[in-house]
Write a protein that holds these residues in place. Structure first.
Motif, PDB file in Angstrom:
ATOM      1  N   UNK A   5     -59.591 -29.797  26.172  1.00  0.00           N
ATOM      2  CA  UNK A   5     -58.918 -30.954  25.574  1.00  0.00           C
ATOM      3  C   UNK A   5     -58.679 -32.108  26.546  1.00  0.00           C
ATOM      4  N   UNK A   6     -58.966 -31.890  27.820  1.00  0.00           N
ATOM      5  CA  UNK A   6     -58.751 -32.949  28.797  1.00  0.00           C
ATOM      6  C   UNK A   6     -57.339 -33.013  29.330  1.00  0.00           C
ATOM      7  N   UNK A   7     -56.479 -32.093  28.901  1.00  0.00           N
ATOM      8  CA  UNK A   7     -55.105 -32.064  29.390  1.00  0.00           C
ATOM      9  C   UNK A   7     -54.523 -30.669  29.192  1.00  0.00           C
ATOM     10  N   UNK A   8     -53.447 -30.365  29.909  1.00  0.00           N
ATOM     11  CA  UNK A   8     -52.876 -29.019  29.894  1.00  0.00           C
ATOM     12  C   UNK A   8     -52.228 -28.687  28.558  1.00  0.00           C
ATOM     13  N   UNK A   9     -51.657 -29.683  27.885  1.00  0.00           N
ATOM     14  CA  UNK A   9     -51.109 -29.497  26.541  1.00  0.00           C
ATOM     15  C   UNK A   9     -51.960 -30.339  25.591  1.00  0.00           C
ATOM     16  N   UNK A  10     -52.656 -29.717  24.643  1.00  0.00           N
ATOM     17  CA  UNK A  10     -53.523 -30.476  23.738  1.00  0.00           C
ATOM     18  C   UNK A  10     -52.782 -31.641  23.088  1.00  0.00           C
ATOM     19  N   UNK A  11     -53.463 -32.762  22.902  1.00  0.00           N
ATOM     20  CA  UNK A  11     -52.785 -33.985  22.442  1.00  0.00           C
ATOM     21  C   UNK A  11     -52.166 -33.893  21.054  1.00  0.00           C
ATOM     22  N   UNK A  12     -52.600 -32.960  20.229  1.00  0.00           N
ATOM     23  CA  UNK A  12     -52.044 -32.864  18.873  1.00  0.00           C
ATOM     24  C   UNK A  12     -50.747 -32.056  18.835  1.00  0.00           C
ATOM     25  N   UNK A  13     -50.354 -31.468  19.987  1.00  0.00           N
ATOM     26  CA  UNK A  13     -49.160 -30.642  20.028  1.00  0.00           C
ATOM     27  C   UNK A  13     -47.968 -31.398  20.599  1.00  0.00           C
ATOM     28  N   UNK A  14     -46.788 -31.069  20.080  1.00  0.00           N
ATOM     29  CA  UNK A  14     -45.547 -31.543  20.688  1.00  0.00           C
ATOM     30  C   UNK A  14     -45.089 -30.572  21.775  1.00  0.00           C
ATOM     31  N   UNK A  15     -45.443 -29.305  21.606  1.00  0.00           N
ATOM     32  CA  UNK A  15     -45.015 -28.298  22.580  1.00  0.00           C
ATOM     33  C   UNK A  15     -45.968 -27.100  22.531  1.00  0.00           C
ATOM     34  N   UNK A  16     -46.190 -26.508  23.694  1.00  0.00           N
ATOM     35  CA  UNK A  16     -47.007 -25.299  23.796  1.00  0.00           C
ATOM     36  C   UNK A  16     -46.233 -24.267  24.592  1.00  0.00           C
ATOM     37  N   UNK A  17     -46.024 -23.087  24.012  1.00  0.00           N
ATOM     38  CA  UNK A  17     -45.321 -22.034  24.750  1.00  0.00           C
ATOM     39  C   UNK A  17     -46.103 -21.670  26.009  1.00  0.00           C
ATOM     40  N   UNK A  18     -45.413 -21.428  27.110  1.00  0.00           N
ATOM     41  CA  UNK A  18     -46.114 -21.189  28.379  1.00  0.00           C
ATOM     42  C   UNK A  18     -46.859 -19.870  28.436  1.00  0.00           C
ATOM     43  N   UNK A  19     -46.366 -18.851  27.743  1.00  0.00           N
ATOM     44  CA  UNK A  19     -47.017 -17.550  27.795  1.00  0.00           C
ATOM     45  C   UNK A  19     -47.679 -17.203  26.480  1.00  0.00           C
ATOM     46  N   UNK A  20     -48.698 -16.329  26.493  1.00  0.00           N
ATOM     47  CA  UNK A  20     -49.384 -15.966  25.254  1.00  0.00           C
ATOM     48  C   UNK A  20     -48.547 -15.019  24.399  1.00  0.00           C
ATOM     49  N   UNK A  21     -48.769 -15.069  23.096  1.00  0.00           N
ATOM     50  CA  UNK A  21     -48.113 -14.121  22.184  1.00  0.00           C
ATOM     51  C   UNK A  21     -48.960 -12.865  22.007  1.00  0.00           C
ATOM     52  N   UNK A  22     -50.233 -12.932  22.374  1.00  0.00           N
ATOM     53  CA  UNK A  22     -51.120 -11.769  22.288  1.00  0.00           C
ATOM     54  C   UNK A  22     -52.289 -11.984  23.230  1.00  0.00           C
ATOM     55  N   UNK A  26     -61.336 -10.938  24.707  1.00  0.00           N
ATOM     56  CA  UNK A  26     -62.124 -12.153  24.869  1.00  0.00           C
ATOM     57  C   UNK A  26     -61.261 -13.403  24.944  1.00  0.00           C
ATOM     58  N   UNK A  27     -60.070 -13.351  24.361  1.00  0.00           N
ATOM     59  CA  UNK A  27     -59.221 -14.550  24.315  1.00  0.00           C
ATOM     60  C   UNK A  27     -57.760 -14.155  24.340  1.00  0.00           C
ATOM     61  N   UNK A  28     -56.921 -15.146  24.632  1.00  0.00           N
ATOM     62  CA  UNK A  28     -55.476 -15.000  24.516  1.00  0.00           C
ATOM     63  C   UNK A  28     -54.977 -15.986  23.461  1.00  0.00           C
ATOM     64  N   UNK A  29     -53.902 -15.601  22.776  1.00  0.00           N
ATOM     65  CA  UNK A  29     -53.368 -16.431  21.696  1.00  0.00           C
ATOM     66  C   UNK A  29     -52.041 -17.031  22.133  1.00  0.00           C
ATOM     67  N   UNK A  30     -51.918 -18.357  21.960  1.00  0.00           N
ATOM     68  CA  UNK A  30     -50.720 -19.098  22.342  1.00  0.00           C
ATOM     69  C   UNK A  30     -50.099 -19.751  21.107  1.00  0.00           C
ATOM     70  N   UNK A  31     -48.796 -19.918  21.163  1.00  0.00           N
ATOM     71  CA  UNK A  31     -48.050 -20.537  20.058  1.00  0.00           C
ATOM     72  C   UNK A  31     -47.790 -21.994  20.399  1.00  0.00           C
ATOM     73  N   UNK A  32     -48.197 -22.891  19.486  1.00  0.00           N
ATOM     74  CA  UNK A  32     -47.972 -24.318  19.672  1.00  0.00           C
ATOM     75  C   UNK A  32     -47.216 -24.911  18.498  1.00  0.00           C
ATOM     76  N   UNK A  33     -46.524 -26.015  18.760  1.00  0.00           N
ATOM     77  CA  UNK A  33     -45.722 -26.674  17.718  1.00  0.00           C
ATOM     78  C   UNK A  33     -46.225 -28.103  17.557  1.00  0.00           C
TER      79      UNK A  33
END
Length: 420
Positions: free
Chosen positions: A107-124, A128-135
């Motif tokens: 996305x070109x940045x640490x927090x994707x531009x469409x999010x207001x907030x991204x939890x620092x740690x994964x929920x799962x 192959x991938x990790x899942x993160x919670x974003x608001x």
């Protein structure tokens, strides 16, 4: 499949060998000490924990195979399956630094531009991938499935090594005649397909549309406008927990287990588009019993019409106890029959006898036990099913174990008939 450079294969082989040697050096003395001080049961638990830990360190290819093995409680000790089950949704996550780097690449940045907030740690964390919670700015919650950095190169090297070992193993007298190359090639294509997030995005859209009319089953919606080749964005589903079934009343568990079987029937026998990875980390019951949720369509296949017809006929034979029909269908699906008519009648007769023991209107059918019996018959006659027939059947064996975890009394024969 892309060719992996020889130097990369050699480096990966050395890395794996050193990791295994290091684990053996550390574990064997510790095992002896645990056995002397605490006994056999504690020794087994210690060994299973160490094995699970080492599998994670060996990389995603080995985690993927361990996830499949962990669902096979009919073949492996329950304590080992308990440990391996941790790999379904709690694989060691990528580091915060790796996550930041992967998000910047996507996305070109640490927090994707469409999010207001991204939890620092994964929920799962998966293989192959990790899942993160974003608001989102409006408060809506989404899930970001972020691909592990560098995973493509590692998995391609691992699978190339497995293919090379398979080619040598095929020369052994014990394995002669087994379609090992067909088997490993099929698995390799399936695993590599999970690395292609564009393909997974198409799969999840197809699966969600196909299962939309199955009551009691939900597939999270993809948000394509925010998804990228290395990060998929979905509607967030709260409350996913493998312990939920134990909190629900028996009638609710039975109803939702039947809903999952109805979804499997539609995938296998109606649409021909099959989710082949239905382990407990991909099939959940929601709190309060609202629905069953099916996740992660990366490992999905479209069955050829002939294969779908064969599998449908096979399950119809199981439901009615027509063992000869099952044997004839299995013979038609063999990868290495090659006109070997001398084995045909004994093979069909043995399958018919197996079906008579295990299936039919008055029998309590157990897919796992039956599947193991089928393997024994195949081995005895040195006839082996082609992978495009065998792997959907294997997916059903994994699904049965998952469904029994949702509701032990589930009637698995219902997967072969339409919901009523």
């Amino acid at each position: 499949m892309d060719r992996v450079p020889t130097h990369r294969l050699a480096l990966r082989a050395c890395t794996l060998a050193l990791a295994i040697l290091a684990e053996a050096t550390l574990t064997f003395p510790a095992l002896l000490a645990v056995r002397l001080l605490h006994g056999r049961q504690a020794t087994h638990h210690f060994l299973y924990r160490r094995l699970t830990h080492r599998i994670q360190s060996l990389g995603p290819t080995f985690v993927k195979f361990a996830q499949i093995a962990g669902a096979r409680r009919d073949m492996l000790p329950a304590a080992l399956c308990d440990e391996l089950s941790r790999l379904h949704d709690s694989v060691r996550p990528i580091s915060p630094q790796q996550a930041t780097s992967a998000l910047r690449a996507a996305y070109g940045r640490a927090v994707p531009p469409f999010l207001a907030r991204l939890d620092p740690g994964p929920v799962a964390g998966g293989s192959i991938a990790c899942v993160y919670r974003g608001v989102l700015p409006d408060g809506e919650v989404v899930a970001l499935k972020l691909k592990r950095p560098g995973i493509d190169r590692t998995m391609r090297a691992d699978l190339a090594l497995i293919r090379a070992l398979t080619r040598r193993a095929e020369r052994l007298p014990l394995l002669r005649g087994m379609p090992m190359a067909d088997l490993v090639g099929y698995v390799s294509r399936a695993v590599l397909g999970q690395l292609d997030f564009r393909r997974e995005a198409e799969n999840i859209v197809t699966l969600r549309a196909n299962l939309a009319d199955v009551p009691g089953v939900e597939v999270p919606r993809l948000r394509p406008e925010w998804s990228r080749p290395t990060c998929l964005v979905f509607d967030y589903v709260p409350g996913l927990d493998t312990r939920t079934p134990a909190t629900l009343p028996d009638p609710v568990r039975a109803r939702l287990a039947s809903a999952v079987l109805a979804a499997a029937h539609k995938m296998m026998f109606v649409d021909g588009f099959v989710h082949c990875d239905p382990h407990p980390g991909n099939v959940y019951l929601l709190p309060e019993g609202r629905a069953a949720v099916i996740l992660d369509a990366g490992y999905s296949v479209r069955l050829p019409d002939r294969v779908r017809e064969l599998i449908a006929g096979f399950f119809a034979g199981l439901a009615t106890g027509d063992g000869r029909r099952c044997g004839e269908i299995m013979l038609a699906s063999m990868a290495n029959a090659d006109g070997r008519t001398e084995n045909a009648e004994p093979f069909v007769a043995d399958v018919a006898e197996l079906v008579e023991r295990c299936a039919g209107p008055d029998k309590t059918f157990d897919m796992a036990s039956f599947g193991n019996g089928v393997f024994e018959v195949q081995s005895a006659h040195r006839l082996y099913a082609a992978s495009d027939f065998a792997f959907p059947i294997m997916a059903l064996m994994i699904l049965e174990s998952t469904v029994r975890g949702l509701w032990p009394g589930a009637d698995f024969t219902r997967v072969g008939v339409a919901a009523t």
